[in-house]
Write a protein that holds these residues in place. Structure first.
Motif, PDB file in Angstrom:
ATOM      1  N   CYS B 146       0.939  -1.236  -0.057  1.00 41.95           N
ATOM      2  CA  CYS B 146      -0.219  -0.075  -0.030  1.00 41.95           C
ATOM      3  C   CYS B 146       0.893   1.269   0.124  1.00 41.95           C
ATOM      4  O   CYS B 146       1.854   1.383   0.747  1.00 41.95           O
ATOM      5  N   VAL B 147       0.535   2.115  -0.990  1.00 39.86           N
ATOM      6  CA  VAL B 147       1.199   3.630  -0.919  1.00 39.86           C
ATOM      7  C   VAL B 147       0.350   4.339  -0.386  1.00 39.86           C
ATOM      8  O   VAL B 147      -0.783   4.486  -0.949  1.00 39.86           O
ATOM      9  N   LEU B 148       0.778   5.254   0.769  1.00 35.22           N
ATOM     10  CA  LEU B 148      -0.159   6.277   1.431  1.00 35.22           C
ATOM     11  C   LEU B 148       0.042   7.545   0.699  1.00 35.22           C
ATOM     12  O   LEU B 148       1.382   8.102   0.736  1.00 35.22           O
ATOM     13  N   GLY B 149      -0.728   8.093  -0.093  1.00 37.23           N
ATOM     14  CA  GLY B 149      -0.196   9.566  -0.930  1.00 37.23           C
ATOM     15  C   GLY B 149      -0.332   9.225  -2.516  1.00 37.23           C
ATOM     16  O   GLY B 149       0.310   8.370  -2.963  1.00 37.23           O
ATOM     17  N   VAL B 168      -0.101  -3.458  -6.073  1.00 34.21           N
ATOM     18  CA  VAL B 168       0.133  -2.082  -5.521  1.00 34.21           C
ATOM     19  C   VAL B 168      -1.240  -1.399  -5.488  1.00 34.21           C
ATOM     20  O   VAL B 168      -2.083  -1.292  -6.406  1.00 34.21           O
ATOM     21  N   LYS B 169      -1.528  -0.884  -4.503  1.00 30.96           N
ATOM     22  CA  LYS B 169      -2.667   0.038  -4.028  1.00 30.96           C
ATOM     23  C   LYS B 169      -2.169   1.473  -3.433  1.00 30.96           C
ATOM     24  O   LYS B 169      -1.639   1.532  -2.412  1.00 30.96           O
ATOM     25  N   ILE B 170      -2.619   2.314  -4.446  1.00 37.62           N
ATOM     26  CA  ILE B 170      -2.332   3.825  -3.695  1.00 37.62           C
ATOM     27  C   ILE B 170      -3.426   4.465  -2.948  1.00 37.62           C
ATOM     28  O   ILE B 170      -4.649   4.158  -3.604  1.00 37.62           O
ATOM     29  N   ILE B 171      -3.443   5.027  -1.912  1.00 35.48           N
ATOM     30  CA  ILE B 171      -4.398   5.415  -0.892  1.00 35.48           C
ATOM     31  C   ILE B 171      -4.287   6.869  -1.036  1.00 35.48           C
ATOM     32  O   ILE B 171      -3.376   7.577  -0.635  1.00 35.48           O
ATOM     33  N   GLU B 226     -10.374  -3.095   5.305  1.00 38.26           N
ATOM     34  CA  GLU B 226      -8.941  -3.534   5.644  1.00 38.26           C
ATOM     35  C   GLU B 226      -8.394  -4.045   4.599  1.00 38.26           C
ATOM     36  O   GLU B 226      -8.967  -4.829   3.567  1.00 38.26           O
ATOM     37  N   ILE B 227      -7.038  -3.527   3.984  1.00 33.76           N
ATOM     38  CA  ILE B 227      -6.317  -4.218   2.826  1.00 33.76           C
ATOM     39  C   ILE B 227      -5.216  -4.782   3.606  1.00 33.76           C
ATOM     40  O   ILE B 227      -4.394  -4.410   4.449  1.00 33.76           O
ATOM     41  N   GLN B 228      -5.270  -6.253   3.196  1.00 29.95           N
ATOM     42  CA  GLN B 228      -4.006  -7.015   3.537  1.00 29.95           C
ATOM     43  C   GLN B 228      -2.788  -6.535   2.842  1.00 29.95           C
ATOM     44  O   GLN B 228      -2.958  -6.690   1.618  1.00 29.95           O
ATOM     45  N   CYS B 229      -1.928  -6.415   3.611  1.00 28.43           N
ATOM     46  CA  CYS B 229      -0.632  -6.051   2.936  1.00 28.43           C
ATOM     47  C   CYS B 229       0.616  -6.261   3.581  1.00 28.43           C
ATOM     48  O   CYS B 229       0.439  -6.162   5.125  1.00 28.43           O
ATOM     49  N   SER B 230       1.804  -6.400   3.304  1.00 33.30           N
ATOM     50  CA  SER B 230       2.913  -6.553   4.123  1.00 33.30           C
ATOM     51  C   SER B 230       4.167  -5.494   4.097  1.00 33.30           C
ATOM     52  O   SER B 230       5.161  -5.183   4.489  1.00 33.30           O
ATOM     53  N   LEU B 231       3.733  -4.478   3.049  1.00 35.63           N
ATOM     54  CA  LEU B 231       4.501  -3.321   2.690  1.00 35.63           C
ATOM     55  C   LEU B 231       3.813  -2.126   2.652  1.00 35.63           C
ATOM     56  O   LEU B 231       2.720  -2.211   1.867  1.00 35.63           O
ATOM     57  N   VAL B 232       4.247  -1.093   3.329  1.00 29.45           N
ATOM     58  CA  VAL B 232       3.613   0.079   3.375  1.00 29.45           C
ATOM     59  C   VAL B 232       4.536   1.432   3.115  1.00 29.45           C
ATOM     60  O   VAL B 232       5.702   1.326   3.841  1.00 29.45           O
ATOM     61  N   VAL B 233       4.336   2.088   1.990  1.00 32.31           N
ATOM     62  CA  VAL B 233       5.419   3.269   1.516  1.00 32.31           C
ATOM     63  C   VAL B 233       4.456   4.463   1.959  1.00 32.31           C
ATOM     64  O   VAL B 233       3.464   4.712   1.179  1.00 32.31           O
ATOM     65  N   ALA B 234       5.170   5.113   2.530  1.00 37.93           N
ATOM     66  CA  ALA B 234       4.269   6.735   3.148  1.00 37.93           C
ATOM     67  C   ALA B 234       4.937   7.770   1.934  1.00 37.93           C
ATOM     68  O   ALA B 234       6.015   7.885   2.162  1.00 37.93           O
ATOM     69  N   GLY B 235       3.945   8.201   1.202  1.00 35.56           N
ATOM     70  CA  GLY B 235       4.314   9.374   0.311  1.00 35.56           C
ATOM     71  C   GLY B 235       3.457  10.329   0.704  1.00 35.56           C
ATOM     72  O   GLY B 235       2.811  11.173  -0.265  1.00 35.56           O
TER      73      GLY B 235
END
Ligand SMILES: Cc1cc2nc3c(=O)[nH]c(=O)nc-3n(C[C@H](O)[C@H](O)[C@H](O)COP(=O)(O)OP(=O)(O)OC[C@H]3O[C@@H](n4cnc5c(N)ncnc54)[C@H](O)[C@@H]3O)c2cc1C
Lengths: 144, 421
Positions: B146-149, B168-171, B226-235
């Motif tokens: 999940c990418v935040l931003g 990849v999911k961008i929030i 809820e989105i299952q994921c094991s990696l989060v990148v905050a942008g």
């Protein structure tokens, strides 16, 4: 140091220079073979038309090149000895910062290969190929 | 002998070194950075993560740069204080460095979003090569990220992870992606392109919580999904590293306030790059334009002024070019007219089928902004019209034409033409 100049009153807009430029930068260097190459070679210069005149556009190799400053991959460099803006393909990521920053609009994207198309003054040849290709003598290659 | 000191070993700092050395070959030049080793192209970390650029092609200058320019580089060294009266900086290792002329080019840092559960393994920001390497080494076993931003950095991270074959999911909290760069039409075209390459874009949602047991397991959205994921990148954007300047009593707002010579409010101290707040040519007001191109040109101008030159920095501008999955994008100056703003007009052309969109914004007879998607030819000429404040009344109706270019503006530019005889 020789520069490319354009005698716009002589330019008829026939675009012979564009074709010869594309061929000169193709893998084979031959018109008919170039058309069949896997990656089609594109011209590094373009003739544009405005207010009744034709203006061949090509990279001027500015001494304070805006494209070099803008290149976020350090793929474009000003070679002070050769007095040329040179491009390192292996570093280029095709971000198009150079196109955005060229004040003359003399860089074009090669969308397929992801490199900017710019006149390199046919560095590895004696003179730019467009020089002899021009039927009216509108292209000049002269000392500054 | 004059001592130049530069805090920051990146776009602005390196470009200042080059400008100083052009005029002054003998003085002492010292560069301090809290990152490791030689300067690298920060904007390439996404290409590195994607596998597009090899690690050895990411350096901004050759290793010999510092030696050849007679620069003393202290890397892995953090400056903790500036004494503007004594012309002295203090570092975390208690060492001190003095200066006759100081450049603060400390850049910006990624904002860590204030979300419950953010401090877990598998959550990253995306600003440094170490961030990229950290993400890279966490990839084995990761299926979904999940990418935040939905800003440029978030999208670039998403692109890289997609190239690494992840889901990849961008929030995106706001109503569109790239809201600082594009209007909603342009953003829609880019979003469609991302989606057609398998990136999911979730608009109008925020991360309410990062769920995990010390290691990320899922992201909970504001709508409780809820989105299952094991990696989060905050942008989630960046904030200028102004703490040093602020503590030293130097005038700051969002960034360090720079005058037209890139001087700060303190004597012999200049600033450049992401940390600085400069006059924005399109906005007509001060702004932080945290961009590579701005950092380079401000570094250059400040370096020239530090070494005795008298260059006027006319001002910065928001400008950016990029490409996502073969869709080129250019944004210049103002990208949408603010509601209620007087005196602006815009015109545009859209070919949705081919993802081609061009828009210009004018204020009277001056171009103040442009957005180009799919066809970015001649964007440099439009940029020039904005930056040089060229009166466009002669060709106002032609600006969006396919063939509009330099030839049309020759008579309107100040410089003397040399190529056309
Ligand atoms: C993934 C990504 C993509 C990007 N894409 C683009 C793009 O497409 N176009 C664009 O224009 N820009 C882009 N940017 C932004 C661009 O990278 C920045 O604008 C640019 O790096 C700014 O350069 P700078 O020299 O001002 O600061 P920075 O690059 O932030 O460097 C600051 C330096 O200061 C040092 N430093 C900071 N504080 C201290 C201290 N207290 N002591 C010692 N050293 C210190 C740091 O270690 C670093 O070396 C992107 C950024 C990222 C992360």
């Amino acid at each position: 140091m020789k520069q490319l100049y354009y005698k716009i009153k002589k330019c008829l807009g026939c675009k012979s220079c564009e074709i010869v430029c594309a061929v000169a930068h193709s893998a084979s260097g031959d018109l008919f073979k170039a058309l069949k190459e896997e990656v089609l070679s594109l011209p590094r210069k373009k003739v544009s038309f405005a207010k009744g005149n034709n203006y061949p556009l090509s990279c001027r190799h500015c001494q304070e090149p805006k494209c070099v400053d803008a290149c976020m991959a350090a793929a474009l460099k000003y070679d002070t000895e050769k007095k040329l803006v040179v491009h390192d393909k292996t570093r280029c990521v095709g971000c198009w910062m150079c196109i955005m920053s060229c004040p003359y609009g003399a860089i074009w994207p090669d969308a397929k290969v992801k490199i900017p198309l710019r006149c390199d003054k046919c560095q590895d040849k004696e003179e730019p190929s467009c020089l002899k290709a021009c039927p009216t003598g509108a292209v000049a290659w002269e000392e500054v | 002998m004059k001592q130049y000191l530069i805090i920051g070993n990146s776009a602005a700092g390196i470009s200042a070194v080059e400008a100083i050395r052009k005029d002054d070959k003998s003085s002492k030049v010292t560069v301090v950075s809290d990152e490791e080793g030689q300067a690298y192209c920060r904007c390439l970390i996404s290409y590195y993560l994607a596998g597009d650029v090899r690690a050895d092609k990411i350096f901004y200058r050759p290793e010999s740069f510092y030696r050849e320019n007679n620069v003393q580089l202290f890397s892995n060294k953090r400056v903790t204080g500036i004494d503007v009266k004594k012309n002295l900086v203090t570092c975390a290792d208690n060492s001190q460095l003095n200066y006759d002329s100081l450049l603060i080019s400390t850049g910006a840092s990624a904002i860590v979003p204030d979300v419950k559960g953010i401090n877990q393994k598998g959550v990253f920001v995306f600003r440094t090569i170490n961030d990229a390497k950290g993400i890279e080494s966490s990839l084995p076993g990761v299926k979904t990220a999940c990418v935040l931003g939905g800003g440029l950095v978030g999208l670039k991270a998403a692109y890289a992870l997609r190239k690494r074959k992840l889901d990849v999911k961008i929030i995106v909290k706001s109503k569109q992606i790239l809201s600082q760069m594009l209007d909603n039409v342009a953003a829609g075209l880019v979003q469609k392109r991302l989606e057609s390459y398998g990136i999911e874009v979730i608009i109008g949602q925020d991360a309410a919580e990062i769920i995990g047991d010390g290691k990320v397991k899922a992201v909970k959205l504001t709508d409780n999904k809820e989105i299952q994921c094991s990696l989060v990148v905050a942008g989630r954007g960046v904030s200028p590293n102004i703490d040093l300047a602020k503590a030293a009593g130097i005038k700051v707002n969002k960034g360090i306030i720079a005058d037209s010579a890139l001087r700060t409010s303190a004597a012999n101290i200049f600033c450049a790059g992401d940390v600085s707040e400069t006059y924005d040519l399109a906005l007509g007001d001060f702004a932080v334009n945290a961009l590579w191109t701005m950092a380079v040109e401000q570094g250059k101008a400040s370096g020239m002024n530090m070494s005795g030159g008298k260059v006027d920095y006319p001002g910065s501008i928001g400008m950016n070019a990029t490409e996502f999955f073969s869709l080129p994008i250019v944004s210049l100056g103002i990208n949408k007219i603010k509601e209620g703003a007087q005196g602006y007009e815009q015109s545009q052309t859209l070919d949705a089928k081919n993802s081609i969109y061009k828009k210009i914004i004018l204020k009277g007879n001056f171009l103040v902004g442009a957005v180009l998607i799919g066809n970015i030819k001649n964007s440099g000429v439009l940029l020039r019209l904005i930056r040089e404040r060229i009166n466009v009344s002669l060709f106002k109706d032609e600006l969006l034409d396919e063939n509009f270019g330099f030839a049309r503006i020759i008579d309107s530019v100040k410089e003397r033409e040399r190529i056309y005889v």
